[in-house]
Design a protein around this motif. Structure first.
Motif, PDB file in Angstrom:
ATOM      1  N   ASP A 104       0.885  -1.161   0.000  1.00 48.48           N
ATOM      2  CA  ASP A 104       0.000   0.000   0.000  1.00 48.48           C
ATOM      3  C   ASP A 104       0.922   1.210   0.000  1.00 48.48           C
ATOM      4  O   ASP A 104       1.649   1.440   0.965  1.00 48.48           O
ATOM      5  N   SER A 107      -0.874   6.199  -2.150  1.00 44.27           N
ATOM      6  CA  SER A 107      -2.194   6.407  -1.541  1.00 44.27           C
ATOM      7  C   SER A 107      -2.599   7.877  -1.412  1.00 44.27           C
ATOM      8  O   SER A 107      -2.706   8.423  -0.322  1.00 44.27           O
ATOM      9  N   ASN A 109      -4.703  11.506  -1.809  1.00 47.39           N
ATOM     10  CA  ASN A 109      -6.017  11.972  -1.388  1.00 47.39           C
ATOM     11  C   ASN A 109      -6.676  12.761  -2.518  1.00 47.39           C
ATOM     12  O   ASN A 109      -6.047  13.632  -3.116  1.00 47.39           O
ATOM     13  N   HIS A 118       4.408  13.490  -0.667  1.00 49.32           N
ATOM     14  CA  HIS A 118       4.125  12.138  -1.168  1.00 49.32           C
ATOM     15  C   HIS A 118       5.353  11.465  -1.773  1.00 49.32           C
ATOM     16  O   HIS A 118       5.275  10.319  -2.203  1.00 49.32           O
ATOM     17  N   HIS A 144      -4.283   3.180  -2.053  1.00 49.58           N
ATOM     18  CA  HIS A 144      -5.458   3.228  -1.168  1.00 49.58           C
ATOM     19  C   HIS A 144      -5.948   4.679  -1.133  1.00 49.58           C
ATOM     20  O   HIS A 144      -5.618   5.446  -0.227  1.00 49.58           O
ATOM     21  N   GLY A 146      -7.516   8.230  -0.775  1.00 42.69           N
ATOM     22  CA  GLY A 146      -8.304   8.957   0.219  1.00 42.69           C
ATOM     23  C   GLY A 146      -9.477   9.591  -0.512  1.00 42.69           C
ATOM     24  O   GLY A 146      -9.397  10.728  -0.958  1.00 42.69           O
ATOM     25  N   TYR A 302     -11.496   6.203   9.816  1.00 43.17           N
ATOM     26  CA  TYR A 302     -10.338   5.767   9.008  1.00 43.17           C
ATOM     27  C   TYR A 302      -9.909   4.343   9.351  1.00 43.17           C
ATOM     28  O   TYR A 302      -9.733   3.491   8.485  1.00 43.17           O
ATOM     29  N   ASP A 306      -9.798   0.836   7.248  1.00 44.95           N
ATOM     30  CA  ASP A 306      -8.551   0.084   7.098  1.00 44.95           C
ATOM     31  C   ASP A 306      -8.698  -1.361   7.571  1.00 44.95           C
ATOM     32  O   ASP A 306      -8.066  -2.269   7.026  1.00 44.95           O
ATOM     33  N   ARG A 313      -7.933  -7.528   1.637  1.00 43.68           N
ATOM     34  CA  ARG A 313      -6.627  -7.910   1.073  1.00 43.68           C
ATOM     35  C   ARG A 313      -6.273  -9.346   1.448  1.00 43.68           C
ATOM     36  O   ARG A 313      -5.752 -10.100   0.635  1.00 43.68           O
ATOM     37  N   TYR A 324       2.497  -1.342   4.506  1.00 46.87           N
ATOM     38  CA  TYR A 324       1.895  -0.006   4.424  1.00 46.87           C
ATOM     39  C   TYR A 324       3.030   0.999   4.460  1.00 46.87           C
ATOM     40  O   TYR A 324       3.655   1.185   5.505  1.00 46.87           O
ATOM     41  N   VAL A 326       3.826   4.362   4.807  1.00 46.56           N
ATOM     42  CA  VAL A 326       3.127   5.565   5.271  1.00 46.56           C
ATOM     43  C   VAL A 326       4.026   6.285   6.291  1.00 46.56           C
ATOM     44  O   VAL A 326       4.750   5.642   7.060  1.00 46.56           O
ATOM     45  N   GLN A 330       1.816   8.366  11.311  1.00 54.32           N
ATOM     46  CA  GLN A 330       0.663   7.475  11.438  1.00 54.32           C
ATOM     47  C   GLN A 330       1.020   6.181  12.187  1.00 54.32           C
ATOM     48  O   GLN A 330       0.289   5.184  12.115  1.00 54.32           O
ATOM     49  N   PHE A 334      -1.326   2.555  12.805  1.00 56.85           N
ATOM     50  CA  PHE A 334      -1.028   1.193  12.373  1.00 56.85           C
ATOM     51  C   PHE A 334      -0.845   0.242  13.553  1.00 56.85           C
ATOM     52  O   PHE A 334      -1.214  -0.920  13.480  1.00 56.85           O
TER      53      PHE A 334
HETATM   54  N1  ARG Z   1      -4.277   8.734   2.252  1.00 60.37           N
HETATM   55  C1  ARG Z   1      -3.534   8.634   3.469  1.00 60.37           C
HETATM   56  C2  ARG Z   1      -2.708   9.899   3.679  1.00 60.37           C
HETATM   57  O1  ARG Z   1      -2.350  10.566   2.730  1.00 60.37           O
HETATM   58  C3  ARG Z   1      -2.588   7.469   3.471  1.00 60.37           C
HETATM   59  C4  ARG Z   1      -3.257   6.130   3.401  1.00 60.37           C
HETATM   60  C5  ARG Z   1      -2.329   5.043   3.770  1.00 60.37           C
HETATM   61  N2  ARG Z   1      -2.907   3.722   3.648  1.00 60.37           N
HETATM   62  C6  ARG Z   1      -3.774   3.196   4.474  1.00 60.37           C
HETATM   63  N3  ARG Z   1      -4.234   2.001   4.197  1.00 60.37           N
HETATM   64  N4  ARG Z   1      -4.175   3.802   5.561  1.00 60.37           N
HETATM   65  O2  ARG Z   1      -2.400  10.215   4.804  1.00 60.37           O
END
Ligand code: ARG
Length: 560
Positions: A104, A107, A109, A118, A144, A146, A302, A306, A313, A324, A326, A330, A334
Motif C-alpha cells: 500500500d 495512496s 487523497n 508524497h 489506497h 483517500g 479511518y 482500514d 486484502r 503499508y 506511510v 501514522q 497502524f
Molecule cells: N491517504 C492517506 C494519507 O495521505 C494514506 C493512506 C495510507 N494507507 C492506508 N491504508 N491507511 O495520509
C-alpha cells in the motif's frame, strides 16, 4: 552463486556458539570475519585464544581461515569466486517465488495536490514493488485512495457557488485547491456552510448522480496529476481501490468485533478498547488509546475502513506480507490497526508491516514555485530536469537525445537522493547535491553505467565471451569489483526483508567507486586475454548497475 556466508556460518557453528548475523562482510584483511569478543565471557577464554583455536579447527573448502587480534578471518579463494561470478546471472535468484506481497503506497487523497510530502511513500513503495518482484514475489501495488470524507461535500458546495467548469478543465487541481481554501475561509464566518457540505457528502454516499458525477470529476483530475508523476517514475499500481470502497464493508468488521465481545459503546460511539488492564497492550506493552470504529452520528472512521481493507486484502491476495508505506506520524494508527486484528485472533496480523519514514524538506526551490504554500512533486522534478539539462549541455553538448537523458537524470537524481539514506531519517533535500555527478548520487551511477557501455561499444565487445581467463581478475582492484557483484543478490534480499531500498542504492555507489578504481588501475584496452577478461568484468558491472538502477526506479541511459 556460492553463498560463502552460509558456508562459513555452517562450518563455524559446530565449533563456536555464533549466529548467522555474526558473520560480517569485511573490506580489510579478508572477505568475511567473525569478531570473538562477545564470546570471551561465556567461553572463559581471551578473544585471541578463541579465534586462534577456532582457526585451527575450522576447515572450509576454498576458504582460508586465520586468526588476527581476536577476529576469525576468512579469505575466499579468489579464482573460485571469480569463476562463480562469471558463471552466474543477476536476477536469477527468486527467494520469494510463489509468495504474494501487498504494498500500500503513494495512496493519494482526492482533490489534494500531489505535493512533495508524497515523495517518500511513492518512491519507497515503488522501489519495494520492483525489488520484491525481482526476487520472484507476486506484488500487488495498492493505491489506497483517500476518496471518502465530508471535505468532498464542501468542495461540491464551493464549486456550485464559485466554480467554473472551463476553469476546472484548464487548471485542474489548482482550481480545486482554491475552491477548497475559499470554502474553509467562508465557513469560519458562515457556519451553516458546514451543514450544506454534509448534505452534499451524504448525497455522494447515497449515489445521487449529480453529486457523484462531480466527485468523479474531482477524482479524475487528481488521478491525472498523480499518474503523470507515476509515468515519470516508471511506477504502476494493480489497484486503485480507495477508502470509499470499504465503507459498506465496515458492517462485516463490526460483526466480527461483536462476536468476540470487543466492541464497546462510549458516548454513543463504537470503540475497541486497547489499553485494558489484562496486559493486552501494544506490542511492547505500552498502552494505546482505543480504536474508534464508528462515530455517534453513524459515520465510519479511518481505522474501520482500514480494518475492512485488511480483510479484503487477506481474502483477495492471501498475502505473505502486507506492507503499508506511510509516514511515521501514522505510527499509532497502524499499531492500533494491527492490535485490533490480533485481538480478533487473526494470525496474519503479524504479516502486516508499517513501513515508516521520516519527513522531507526541500532546499533551493524558490517560493514562487509553491502554490498555496505547497510544493508540487512534479514542479520539483521539473526543476531537477532543467538543471540536469544545463549540466548535460555543459558536459556533453553533442549528445544525442539530450532531452530524454535530462529527464532520466533529473528525475533520477531526486528519486535516488530520496532513497539513499535509511528511510527513517528526516531529509533536507538539495537539488544541487542530488545532481552532483561526482557525489554519491543517481547521476554518478548513471554516468558510470554509460561509461561502461561506451568502453564496451568502443571495443565492440559482446558480453558472454567463452574464453575469459579468471586469473586476470585477481588483482586487488578487479577483485574488489568481483566481490561487490558476488553478493549483490544478497544485498537486494536484505533490502526486501528490511524494507530498505537504500541498501540497493548504497551498493550501486560502492560498485561504481570500485569500478572506477579498477578502471584507473588496470588498463582495459591492453590486448590479449587481459583485455577480454577486463571487458567481461566491465560488461558485468554495466548489467549490474542497470539492474540495480531499475530496482530504485532509475533509468540507465546508454550514453550521457
Ligand atoms: N491517504 C492517506 C494519507 O495521505 C494514506 C493512506 C495510507 N494507507 C492506508 N491504508 N491507511 O495520509
Amino acid at each position: 552463486m556460492t553463498d560463502y556466508r552460509s558456508k562459513i556460518f555452517n562450518a563455524v557453528k559446530d565449533v563456536l556458539p555464533v549466529e548467522y548475523a555474526d558473520v560480517a562482510v569485511s573490506d580489510a584483511f579478508c572477505d568475511y570475519c567473525i569478531p570473538c569478543f562477545k564470546l570471551a565471557k561465556s567461553l572463559r577464554k581471551s578473544p585471541a585464544i578463541i579465534a586462534s583455536e577456532a582457526a585451527n579447527a575450522v576447515k572450509i573448502d576454498g576458504v582460508e581461515v586465520t586468526a588476527l587480534n581476536g577476529y576469525l578471518n576468512f579469505t575466499v579463494d579468489r579464482k573460485s569466486r571469480i569463476a562463480d561470478v562469471l558463471n552466474a546471472r543477476l536476477g536469477d535468484y527468486k527467494p520469494f517465488d510463489g509468495k504474494t506481497v501487498c504494498i500500500d503506497y503513494s495512496s493519494v487523497n482526492i482533490a489534494k495536490p500531489f505535493h512533495i510530502g508524497h515523495l517518500m511513500t511513492t518512491v519507497i513503495g515503488g522501489s519495494l514493488h520492483k525489488i520484491y518482484r525481482a526476487l520472484g514475489a507476486n506484488v500487488a501495488g495498492i493505491n489506497h485512495l483517500g476518496d471518502f470524507g465530508t471535505q468532498f461535500g464542501g468542495l461540491i458546495s464551493a464549486y456550485r457557488k464559485w466554480g467554473d467548469g472551463k476553469d476546472l478543465d484548464a487548471r485542474g487541481l489548482d482550481a480545486l485547491l482554491e475552491l477548497y481554501v475559499r470554502f474553509h475561509k467562508e465557513e469560519e464566518e458562515h457556519p451553516e456552510l458546514a451543514d450544506e457540505a454534509r448534505g452534499w457528502s451524504k448525497k455522494i454516499e447515497d449515489g445521487d448522480p449529480y453529486a457523484v458525477g462531480l466527485f468523479e470529476k474531482f477524482k479524475a483530475i487528481t488521478l491525472e496529476q498523480a499518474k503523470a508523476v507515476y509515468r515519470r517514475l516508471n511506477i504502476e499500481f494493480d489497484s486503485y481501490l480507495g477508502e470509499s470502497f470499504y465503507v459498506d464493508k465496515v458492517d462485516g468488521v463490526e460483526k466480527k468485533l461483536r462476536a468476540k465481545n470487543l466492541l464497546e459503546m462510549s458516548d454513543g460511539a463504537e470503540i475497541v478498547v486497547l489499553d485494558n488492564d489484562d496486559g493486552q497492550n501494544g506490542k511492547n506493552g505500552e498502552k494505546m488509546p482505543p480504536a474508534l470504529i464508528r462515530r455517534s452520528d453513524g459515520a465510519s472512521l479511518y481505522i474501520a475502513r482500514d480494518l475492512a481493507a485488511a480483510y479484503y486484502r487477506h481474502d483477495t491476495y492471501d498475502f505473505y506480507k502486507c506492507l503499508y508505506v506511510v509516514a511515521s506520524h501514522q505510527a499509532l494508527h497502524f499499531k492500533q490497526l494491527f492490535k485490533v486484528l490480533e485481538l480478533l485472533g487473526e494470525s496474519w496480523a503479524e504479516d502486516m508491516v508499517h513501513v515508516s519514514y521520516g519527513m522531507v524538506s526541500v532546499e533551493g526551490m524558490s517560493l514562487s514555485t509553491r502554490r498555496g504554500n505547497v510544493l508540487y512533486l512534479n514542479d520539483v522534478l521539473n526543476a531537477a530536469v532543467e538543471k540536469a539539462a544545463d549540466i548535460i549541455e555543459e558536459r556533453n553538448p553533442s549528445l544525442a537525445d539530450k532531452s530524454s537523458v535530462a529527464e532520466a537524470v533529473g528525475v533520477g537524481a531526486v528519486v535516488f537522493d530520496a532513497l539513499y539514506d535509511g528511510r527513517l531519517k528526516d531529509k533536507n533535500f538539495s537539488l544541487a547535491d542530488a545532481l552532483n555527478f561526482d557525489g554519491e548520487t543517481g547521476p554518478y551511477v548513471q554516468y558510470t553505467h554509460a561509461r561502461c557501455r561506451s568502453v564496451l561499444a568502443k571495443a565492440g565487445y559482446k558480453s558472454g565471451a567463452e574464453n575469459v581467463d579468471a586469473d586476470v581478475l585477481a588483482t586487488d582492484e578487479a577483485y574488489e569489483v568481483v566481490k561487490l557483484l558476488a553478493d549483490f543478490d544478497d544485498t537486494v534480499y536484505s533490502a526486501a526483508v528490511k524494507y530498505e531500498p537504500s541498501f540497493v542504492s548504497r551498493r550501486l555507489v560502492k560498485i561504481c567507486q570500485a569500478f572506477n578504481r579498477f578502471y584507473n588501475a588496470d588498463r582495459i584496452m591492453c590486448g590479449g586475454k587481459e583485455q577480454t577478461a577486463r571487458l567481461e568484468l566491465t560488461a558485468r558491472v554495466a548489467d549490474a548497475l542497470k539492474y540495480g538502477l531499475g530496482l530504485v526506479l532509475l533509468k540507465a541511459p546508454e550514453k550521457m
